[in-house]
Design an enzyme around this catalytic site. Structure first.
Site, short mmCIF file in Angstrom:
data_model
loop_
_atom_site.label_atom_id
_atom_site.label_comp_id
_atom_site.label_asym_id
_atom_site.label_seq_id
_atom_site.Cartn_x
_atom_site.Cartn_y
_atom_site.Cartn_z
N ARG A 100 0.81 -1.22 0.00
CA ARG A 100 0.00 0.00 0.00
C ARG A 100 0.84 1.27 0.00
O ARG A 100 0.30 2.36 0.12
CB ARG A 100 -0.92 0.00 1.22
CG ARG A 100 -0.17 0.18 2.52
CD ARG A 100 -0.93 -0.16 3.76
NE ARG A 100 -2.19 0.51 3.94
CZ ARG A 100 -2.93 0.41 5.06
NH1 ARG A 100 -2.51 -0.34 6.05
NH2 ARG A 100 -4.06 1.05 5.17
N ASP A 256 -13.77 -3.75 13.83
CA ASP A 256 -14.48 -2.80 12.96
C ASP A 256 -15.98 -3.04 13.03
O ASP A 256 -16.77 -2.09 13.07
CB ASP A 256 -13.99 -2.95 11.52
CG ASP A 256 -12.48 -2.87 11.41
OD1 ASP A 256 -11.87 -2.13 12.20
OD2 ASP A 256 -11.92 -3.55 10.53
#
Length: 304
Positions: A100, A256
């Site tokens: 990333r 999450d």
């Protein structure tokens, strides 16, 4: 309807070990929360940057199909989405590897449209972001995120922060702790994880962690304690909300899912302890499936 802006990175996800049947999907901590909120009937906006490549287009289409508002997504002419892989062991515990470093999301503040998008985001009732969001950017950009959070709080909105710490996103633990501490005064609802707090500050019990966040300015704190449940602290009191013991398939996205469940339940008017119980329920279903985001039909009946 409450306007929620979630700021982070959405990536391509590869779930599976070499030699096994893998899955290609998408994920990223803030994105996982955003999709879960959309599935719970809210209409969150996801603020990030994508490329103009075919993968970026497919990601955007998939998120829109989930009910996520894409009006705050910038487009980078040359960069592409980040990529991460999940490996799970026999107990369902996951490890990650990331590609990333040059993803479009990291260049959000360098894009011309970012200023206009930040102005739109400043009108939100709720801003959600994480420690991983902060790790994507340099100190100057982190201050701009702080300015956004300060504006929203001054307008009477909420700033919700998950102190998600991934060591490979930071030069060292001290850099992460300093960045989190600098952002903490803007946070109204803190959702730290005890394991992260232990690594960053040397404290692992819920009461002490909650006290530290309250002292920084948070009105409400929910400390995620893993299998022990969650320690909830707010002006009306404190609660230890336990969770059911499960045998997970893949623990990716559990925190999450809890965040999304807790926030959705609170926005629906549920009391903090009830909201934590709902967060546990959503997280429990999430870990029974591979990847960060479970199949839509698996969670369709779960409502706060």
């Amino acid at each position: 309807m409450t306007r929620i802006v979630a700021f982070g990175e959405g990536m391509i996800e590869i779930a599976g070990n070499i030699g096994s049947t893998g899955l290609i999907g998408y994920g990223g901590d803030v994105l996982n929360v955003t999709v879960a909120l959309a599935r719970l009937g809210l209409a969150p906006s996801f603020m990030t940057a994508l490329g103009v490549d075919v993968w970026s287009g497919e990601l955007a289409d998939a998120w829109a199909a989930e009910g996520v508002d894409l009006s705050l997504i910038a487009r980078h002419p040359d960069r592409v989405p980040g990529l991460y892989g999940i490996r799970t062991d026999a107990e369902g515990e996951r490890t990650f590897i990331y590609w990333r470093g040059v993803s479009a999301a990291r260049f959000f503040f360098q894009l011309a449209e970012s200023e206009a998008l930040l102005k739109q985001a400043a009108q939100a009732d709720v801003l959600f972001l994480s420690g991983i969001t902060l790790s994507l950017y340099n100190a100057a950009a982190q201050r701009r995120i702080g300015d956004l959070a300060e504006t929203i709080r001054e307008r009477g909105g909420q700033v919700v922060f998950d102190g998600n710490y991934r060591p490979n996103g930071w030069p060292d633990a001290r850099a992460a702790a300093d960045a989190f501490d600098a952002f903490a005064p803007y946070v109204s609802l803190a959702l730290p994880t005890a394991g992260d707090e232990q690594l960053l500050h040397g404290i692992g019990d819920g009461e002490t962690i909650a006290r530290r966040w309250h002292q920084a300015g948070a009105e409400e704190v929910v400390v995620k304690l893993g299998a022990e449940g969650a320690y909830v602290s707010h002006p009306g009191g404190t609660h230890l909300v336990t969770t059911e013991a499960l045998t997970p398939v893949d623990t990716t996205g559990a925190g999450d899912a809890f965040d999304a469940g807790y926030l959705a339940a609170r926005l629906a008017g549920r009391a903090p302890a009830a909201a934590a119980a709902f967060g546990h329920r959503l997280a429990g279903e999430t870990i029974m499936h591979r990847g960060a985001i479970p199949p839509r039909d698996a969670v369709a009946a779960i409502r706060p």
